[in-house]
Write a protein that holds these residues in place. Structure first.
Motif, PDB file in Angstrom:
ATOM      1  N   ARG A   1       0.652  -7.915  -2.288  1.00  0.00           N
ATOM      2  CA  ARG A   1       0.582  -9.360  -2.015  1.00  0.00           C
ATOM      3  C   ARG A   1      -0.065  -9.668  -0.666  1.00  0.00           C
ATOM      4  NH1 ARG A   1       6.120 -12.124  -0.462  1.00  0.00           N
ATOM      5  NH2 ARG A   1       5.826 -10.461   1.051  1.00  0.00           N
ATOM      6  N   ASN A   2       0.382  -8.996   0.396  1.00  0.00           N
ATOM      7  CA  ASN A   2      -0.125  -9.327   1.725  1.00  0.00           C
ATOM      8  C   ASN A   2      -1.583  -8.923   1.914  1.00  0.00           C
ATOM      9  OD1 ASN A   2       2.313 -10.428   2.416  1.00  0.00           O
ATOM     10  ND2 ASN A   2       3.073  -8.602   3.449  1.00  0.00           N
ATOM     11  N   LEU A   3      -2.013  -7.879   1.226  1.00  0.00           N
ATOM     12  CA  LEU A   3      -3.418  -7.481   1.331  1.00  0.00           C
ATOM     13  C   LEU A   3      -4.351  -8.593   0.868  1.00  0.00           C
ATOM     14  CD1 LEU A   3      -3.938  -3.767   0.175  1.00  0.00           C
ATOM     15  CD2 LEU A   3      -4.476  -4.795   2.387  1.00  0.00           C
ATOM     16  N   TYR A   4      -3.938  -9.352  -0.129  1.00  0.00           N
ATOM     17  CA  TYR A   4      -4.781 -10.423  -0.651  1.00  0.00           C
ATOM     18  C   TYR A   4      -5.010 -11.536   0.377  1.00  0.00           C
ATOM     19  CZ  TYR A   4      -4.883  -8.527  -5.365  1.00  0.00           C
ATOM     20  OH  TYR A   4      -5.131  -7.726  -6.455  1.00  0.00           O
ATOM     21  N   ARG A   5      -4.225 -11.528   1.450  1.00  0.00           N
ATOM     22  CA  ARG A   5      -4.363 -12.569   2.476  1.00  0.00           C
ATOM     23  C   ARG A   5      -5.147 -12.100   3.695  1.00  0.00           C
ATOM     24  NH1 ARG A   5       2.030 -14.237   2.026  1.00  0.00           N
ATOM     25  NH2 ARG A   5       1.864 -15.550   0.181  1.00  0.00           N
TER      26      ARG A   5
ATOM     27  N   PRO B   1       0.799  -1.229   0.000  1.00  0.00           N
ATOM     28  CA  PRO B   1       0.000   0.000   0.000  1.00  0.00           C
ATOM     29  C   PRO B   1       0.831   1.278   0.000  1.00  0.00           C
ATOM     30  CG  PRO B   1      -0.972  -1.605   1.478  1.00  0.00           C
ATOM     31  CD  PRO B   1       0.340  -2.185   1.027  1.00  0.00           C
ATOM     32  N   ALA B   2       1.914   1.315   0.782  1.00  0.00           N
ATOM     33  CA  ALA B   2       2.725   2.535   0.846  1.00  0.00           C
ATOM     34  C   ALA B   2       3.430   2.805  -0.480  1.00  0.00           C
ATOM     35  CB  ALA B   2       3.746   2.436   1.980  1.00  0.00           C
ATOM     36  N   GLY B   3       4.039   1.789  -1.073  1.00  0.00           N
ATOM     37  CA  GLY B   3       4.738   1.967  -2.338  1.00  0.00           C
ATOM     38  C   GLY B   3       3.794   2.338  -3.463  1.00  0.00           C
ATOM     39  N   CYS B   4       2.623   1.700  -3.502  1.00  0.00           N
ATOM     40  CA  CYS B   4       1.646   2.012  -4.550  1.00  0.00           C
ATOM     41  C   CYS B   4       1.117   3.434  -4.388  1.00  0.00           C
ATOM     42  CB  CYS B   4       0.492   1.016  -4.503  1.00  0.00           C
ATOM     43  SG  CYS B   4       0.944  -0.669  -5.024  1.00  0.00           S
ATOM     44  N   ALA B   5       0.879   3.849  -3.141  1.00  0.00           N
ATOM     45  CA  ALA B   5       0.413   5.215  -2.906  1.00  0.00           C
ATOM     46  C   ALA B   5       1.470   6.224  -3.320  1.00  0.00           C
ATOM     47  CB  ALA B   5       0.043   5.399  -1.439  1.00  0.00           C
ATOM     48  N   ALA B   6       2.740   5.905  -3.088  1.00  0.00           N
ATOM     49  CA  ALA B   6       3.822   6.802  -3.501  1.00  0.00           C
ATOM     50  C   ALA B   6       3.834   6.964  -5.015  1.00  0.00           C
ATOM     51  CB  ALA B   6       5.160   6.265  -3.007  1.00  0.00           C
ATOM     52  N   ALA B   7       3.648   5.866  -5.742  1.00  0.00           N
ATOM     53  CA  ALA B   7       3.651   5.930  -7.203  1.00  0.00           C
ATOM     54  C   ALA B   7       2.477   6.749  -7.730  1.00  0.00           C
ATOM     55  CB  ALA B   7       3.616   4.523  -7.787  1.00  0.00           C
TER      56      ALA B   7
ATOM     57  N   SER C   1     -12.643  -6.078   2.705  1.00  0.00           N
ATOM     58  CA  SER C   1     -11.710  -7.203   2.661  1.00  0.00           C
ATOM     59  C   SER C   1     -10.422  -6.764   2.002  1.00  0.00           C
ATOM     60  CB  SER C   1     -12.298  -8.397   1.898  1.00  0.00           C
ATOM     61  OG  SER C   1     -12.313  -8.141   0.502  1.00  0.00           O
ATOM     62  N   GLY C   2      -9.338  -7.445   2.355  1.00  0.00           N
ATOM     63  CA  GLY C   2      -8.052  -7.133   1.749  1.00  0.00           C
ATOM     64  C   GLY C   2      -8.033  -7.311   0.247  1.00  0.00           C
ATOM     65  N   PRO C   3      -8.563  -8.424  -0.289  1.00  0.00           N
ATOM     66  CA  PRO C   3      -8.554  -8.593  -1.747  1.00  0.00           C
ATOM     67  C   PRO C   3      -9.279  -7.480  -2.497  1.00  0.00           C
ATOM     68  CG  PRO C   3      -8.934 -10.702  -0.685  1.00  0.00           C
ATOM     69  CD  PRO C   3      -8.972  -9.670   0.404  1.00  0.00           C
ATOM     70  N   ALA C   4     -10.406  -7.001  -1.949  1.00  0.00           N
ATOM     71  CA  ALA C   4     -11.141  -5.926  -2.627  1.00  0.00           C
ATOM     72  C   ALA C   4     -10.302  -4.656  -2.678  1.00  0.00           C
ATOM     73  CB  ALA C   4     -12.462  -5.661  -1.907  1.00  0.00           C
ATOM     74  N   LEU C   5      -9.666  -4.303  -1.566  1.00  0.00           N
ATOM     75  CA  LEU C   5      -8.824  -3.112  -1.548  1.00  0.00           C
ATOM     76  C   LEU C   5      -7.605  -3.302  -2.439  1.00  0.00           C
ATOM     77  CD1 LEU C   5      -8.144  -0.323  -0.485  1.00  0.00           C
ATOM     78  CD2 LEU C   5      -7.113  -1.405   1.534  1.00  0.00           C
ATOM     79  N   ALA C   6      -7.001  -4.490  -2.399  1.00  0.00           N
ATOM     80  CA  ALA C   6      -5.830  -4.765  -3.233  1.00  0.00           C
ATOM     81  C   ALA C   6      -6.165  -4.664  -4.714  1.00  0.00           C
ATOM     82  CB  ALA C   6      -5.271  -6.154  -2.910  1.00  0.00           C
ATOM     83  N   ASP C   7      -7.321  -5.194  -5.111  1.00  0.00           N
ATOM     84  CA  ASP C   7      -7.737  -5.094  -6.515  1.00  0.00           C
ATOM     85  C   ASP C   7      -7.877  -3.631  -6.946  1.00  0.00           C
ATOM     86  OD1 ASP C   7      -7.770  -7.810  -6.974  1.00  0.00           O
ATOM     87  OD2 ASP C   7      -9.928  -8.037  -6.644  1.00  0.00           O
ATOM     88  N   ALA C   8      -8.462  -2.814  -6.066  1.00  0.00           N
ATOM     89  CA  ALA C   8      -8.657  -1.405  -6.401  1.00  0.00           C
ATOM     90  C   ALA C   8      -7.322  -0.680  -6.537  1.00  0.00           C
ATOM     91  CB  ALA C   8      -9.521  -0.735  -5.332  1.00  0.00           C
ATOM     92  N   ILE C   9      -6.408  -0.923  -5.600  1.00  0.00           N
ATOM     93  CA  ILE C   9      -5.095  -0.272  -5.645  1.00  0.00           C
ATOM     94  C   ILE C   9      -4.327  -0.723  -6.879  1.00  0.00           C
ATOM     95  CG2 ILE C   9      -2.853  -0.118  -4.495  1.00  0.00           C
ATOM     96  CD1 ILE C   9      -4.338  -0.323  -1.829  1.00  0.00           C
TER      97      ILE C   9
END
Length: 312
Positions: free
Chosen positions: A51-55, A25-31, A68-76
């Motif tokens: 990766r870890n968000l999906y778990r 999340p931090a690296g993606c937000a930085a980009a 859920s983590g997967p939903a947020l990970a998919d959006a990011i």
């Protein structure tokens, strides 16, 4: 403080405006933030994005209605892959970061050298193992999985010994509200404040301990000699053991200053290395704080590159 003395070897032209190490999340937000202010970036991640968000099966502190983590990970992930100013280097590991006087040089395991005026480092943390804490005695070389990696099949109808009282236990229980399982949570006195949210769950048995001697059995089962904080001893048996004893910072090799706890305080780093996310401190390991710190890190690089003042 990190060494900020001049060094030689500055490249005539640099590969990008910002190198981002870590695709959570931090690296993606930085980009995303970097692109928003017109900065080109290269994001290096040895695995998949988020990766870890999906778990993480359940979330209760994320904006956007994601539960859920997967939903947020998919959006990011979808947003980042549509970001034209960000080049992704997935499946690549950083083997060295060097902070020079006027640039940062990052070497990948493929031998590729990337250079930029600044780097955001958001490599996060990895789970502590029994050998990393003084209150557990375990066989040499024993490695266990963190609880957040367990799924319904791992828990249904089984008794799990959880080592430590860290907060992912509550996340696991919320993610599996109807799973018929029994969690034996062995935790030291230092974790007592963390277990309030799980105390009333009927599936949880709390085991405050002074020390735990762990003995794995065949088929993944475990037995443990638990010494209570009052000196009483009793044997504990479970179908499997999982970790919830916290994390250790995953710092890549290179020019970093680490505190006594192994984390990388942002104010102690070289002026061209900006630390974001969980790598900063054990106190701020939350998804929302990681997203915010990644965005802030990119803005820090943007202002610094233009010699603009950065307000505290």
């Amino acid at each position: 403080m990190a060494d900020t003395s001049p060094r030689t070897g500055s490249p005539a032209s640099q590969d990008t405006d910002l190198i981002i190490i870590g695709g959570g999340p931090a690296g993606c937000a930085a980009a995303r933030m970097a692109a928003g202010v017109g900065m080109r970036s290269v994001l290096v991640e040895p695995d998949t994005l988020c990766r870890n968000l999906y778990r993480i099966g359940a979330l209760n502190n994320a904006l956007g209605g994601h539960t859920s983590g997967p939903a947020l990970a998919d959006a990011i992930t979808a947003e980042l892959k549509s970001t034209e100013l960000c080049r992704l280097e997935l499946g690549r590991r950083v083997v060295e970061l060097r902070a020079e006087d006027d640039h940062v040089a990052v070497t990948l395991e493929t031998g590729t050298l990337l250079t930029a005026p600044y780097a955001v480092v958001a490599t996060g943390v990895g789970p502590l193992q029994p050998r990393d804490v003084s209150w557990i005695t375990a066989p040499s070389g024993l490695t266990l999985s963190p609880l957040w990696q367990a799924n319904t099949d791992d828990a249904e109808g089984r008794t799990l010994l959880i080592l430590g009282g860290d907060r992912p236990i509550g996340t696991f229980l919320r993610a599996h509200p109807t799973t018929d399982t029994r969690l034996l949570v062995a935790y030291p006195e230092a974790d007592a404040y963390k277990i309030e949210e799980i105390r009333d769950d009927p599936r949880v048995t709390l085991l405050p301990v002074e020390h735990l001697i762990l003995a794995p059995s065949e088929g993944g089962a475990v037995t443990a000699d638990a010494v209570s904080q009052h000196g009483a001893r009793h044997m504990v048996t479970a179908d499997a053991a999982y970790l919830s004893i916290g994390n250790a910072p995953a710092v890549p090799p290179g020019d970093f200053v680490r505190g006594a706890d192994g984390y990388c305080p942002p104010t102690d780093q070289h002026s061209r290395v900006i630390v974001a996310g969980d790598l900063r401190s054990a106190r701020f390991q939350r998804i929302m704080t990681a997203l915010g710190s990644g965005s802030e890190a990119a803005l820090h690089a943007y202002y610094a590159a233009r010699d603009l003042p950065i307000s505290n």
